[in-house]
Design a protein around this motif. Structure first.
Motif, PDB file in Angstrom:
ATOM      1  N   ASN A  33       0.832  -1.213   0.000  1.00 21.68           N
ATOM      2  CA  ASN A  33       0.000   0.000   0.000  1.00 21.68           C
ATOM      3  C   ASN A  33       0.863   1.258   0.000  1.00 21.68           C
ATOM      4  OD1 ASN A  33      -2.236  -1.625   0.068  1.00 21.68           O
ATOM      5  ND2 ASN A  33      -2.591  -1.370   2.258  1.00 21.68           N
ATOM      6  N   ILE A  34       1.927   1.246   0.765  1.00 21.25           N
ATOM      7  CA  ILE A  34       2.820   2.409   0.823  1.00 21.25           C
ATOM      8  C   ILE A  34       3.463   2.650  -0.538  1.00 21.25           C
ATOM      9  CG2 ILE A  34       4.978   3.274   1.826  1.00 21.25           C
ATOM     10  CD1 ILE A  34       4.075   1.890   4.461  1.00 21.25           C
ATOM     11  N   LEU A  35       3.911   1.572  -1.187  1.00 20.79           N
ATOM     12  CA  LEU A  35       4.538   1.713  -2.504  1.00 20.79           C
ATOM     13  C   LEU A  35       3.528   2.202  -3.546  1.00 20.79           C
ATOM     14  CD1 LEU A  35       6.833  -1.445  -2.496  1.00 20.79           C
ATOM     15  CD2 LEU A  35       7.510   0.943  -2.174  1.00 20.79           C
ATOM     16  N   LEU A  36       2.291   1.761  -3.455  1.00 18.94           N
ATOM     17  CA  LEU A  36       1.262   2.242  -4.379  1.00 18.94           C
ATOM     18  C   LEU A  36       1.008   3.738  -4.187  1.00 18.94           C
ATOM     19  CD1 LEU A  36      -1.304  -0.708  -4.280  1.00 18.94           C
ATOM     20  CD2 LEU A  36       0.193  -0.063  -6.174  1.00 18.94           C
ATOM     21  N   ASP A  39       3.923   5.620  -5.685  1.00 19.90           N
ATOM     22  CA  ASP A  39       3.830   5.603  -7.138  1.00 19.90           C
ATOM     23  C   ASP A  39       2.786   6.611  -7.616  1.00 19.90           C
ATOM     24  OD1 ASP A  39       4.614   4.594  -9.661  1.00 19.90           O
ATOM     25  OD2 ASP A  39       2.805   3.366  -9.723  1.00 19.90           O
ATOM     26  N   ALA A  40       1.641   6.671  -6.946  1.00 21.33           N
ATOM     27  CA  ALA A  40       0.601   7.633  -7.313  1.00 21.33           C
ATOM     28  C   ALA A  40       1.101   9.066  -7.154  1.00 21.33           C
ATOM     29  CB  ALA A  40      -0.643   7.400  -6.460  1.00 21.33           C
ATOM     30  N   LEU A  41       1.835   9.324  -6.066  1.00 23.28           N
ATOM     31  CA  LEU A  41       2.376  10.672  -5.860  1.00 23.28           C
ATOM     32  C   LEU A  41       3.394  11.036  -6.941  1.00 23.28           C
ATOM     33  CD1 LEU A  41       2.766  10.656  -1.973  1.00 23.28           C
ATOM     34  CD2 LEU A  41       1.126  11.984  -3.329  1.00 23.28           C
ATOM     35  N   LEU A  47       2.712  14.514 -13.921  1.00 18.43           N
ATOM     36  CA  LEU A  47       1.611  15.110 -14.669  1.00 18.43           C
ATOM     37  C   LEU A  47       1.284  16.523 -14.191  1.00 18.43           C
ATOM     38  CD1 LEU A  47      -0.714  11.989 -14.846  1.00 18.43           C
ATOM     39  CD2 LEU A  47       0.708  12.929 -16.678  1.00 18.43           C
ATOM     40  N   GLU A  48       2.046  16.987 -13.195  1.00 21.20           N
ATOM     41  CA  GLU A  48       1.865  18.316 -12.618  1.00 21.20           C
ATOM     42  C   GLU A  48       0.441  18.499 -12.077  1.00 21.20           C
ATOM     43  OE1 GLU A  48       3.217  21.223 -15.462  1.00 21.20           O
ATOM     44  OE2 GLU A  48       5.195  20.300 -15.586  1.00 21.20           O
ATOM     45  N   LEU A  49      -0.031  17.475 -11.382  1.00 17.20           N
ATOM     46  CA  LEU A  49      -1.345  17.537 -10.751  1.00 17.20           C
ATOM     47  C   LEU A  49      -1.176  17.859  -9.277  1.00 17.20           C
ATOM     48  CD1 LEU A  49      -2.970  14.335 -12.281  1.00 17.20           C
ATOM     49  CD2 LEU A  49      -3.415  16.704 -12.924  1.00 17.20           C
ATOM     50  N   GLU A  50      -1.790  18.902  -8.854  1.00 15.88           N
ATOM     51  CA  GLU A  50      -1.750  19.285  -7.451  1.00 15.88           C
ATOM     52  C   GLU A  50      -2.970  18.706  -6.745  1.00 15.88           C
ATOM     53  OE1 GLU A  50       0.634  20.941  -5.838  1.00 15.88           O
ATOM     54  OE2 GLU A  50       1.795  20.991  -7.690  1.00 15.88           O
TER      55      GLU A  50
END
Length: 166
Positions: A33-36, A39-41, A47-50
């Motif tokens: 879960n931590i690695l997921l 990866d999402a962050l 993608l420069e998503l805030e």
């Protein structure tokens, strides 16, 4: 034995997990879960998503869901749905719940999955949860498919099988 050695059963005694290998696993951090999350962050950064922009996008999509559900009930009076969230987008959670019995929500869920539309359900009803990659057109198509599924399943707000007395 680690803390993951037993599996609690509601209203029953705690039981040991059947596989000795599972019972011997030590408790600890859920690394997958931590690695997921990491990866999402990383993907958000690339993608420069805030996070604030994502939250605003989701809230706008929830507003689209509510607007389309209202339009659906106007076009088909039989589809007068009970919607659970507050109208104020700042007080809403991450999904819109259409109130219905759990077994009926599961039927609708299965019909939508066949069409490639993924929702969820719980004891309160069918849950519509927009994702960051969804757009307004996705939402409109999903609500249209929802209306078709409800008509196929002969949805009736007055039918107690859709809304059991609580």
């Amino acid at each position: 034995m680690g803390r993951n050695s037993a599996q609690p059963k509601v209203g029953q005694d705690i039981q040991l997990k059947p596989d000795i290998g599972d019972r011997l696993q030590p408790g600890g951090l859920p690394w997958l879960n931590i690695l997921l999350i990491l990866d999402a962050l990383r993907n958000m950064e690339e993608l420069e998503l805030e996070p604030q922009n994502i939250a605003q996008h989701i809230l706008k999509l929830e507003d689209v869901i509510l607007r389309e559900l209202e339009a659906l009930s106007t076009q088909s009076p039989q589809l007068d749905l009970k919607i659970a969230p507050p109208q104020n987008s700042q007080r809403r959670g991450p999904h819109i719940t259409i109130r219905m019995a759990r077994d009926r929500a599961e039927e609708v869920y299965e019909q939508l999955v066949e069409k490639g539309i993924f929702t969820s359900f719980d004891e309160w009803g069918l849950r519509l949860s927009p994702r960051p990659h969804n757009g307004e057109q996705d939402i409109c198509l999903a609500i249209r498919a929802l209306g078709e599924a409800l008509i196929e399943l002969e949805y009736n707000r007055l039918d107690p099988s859709w809304y059991p007395v609580q």
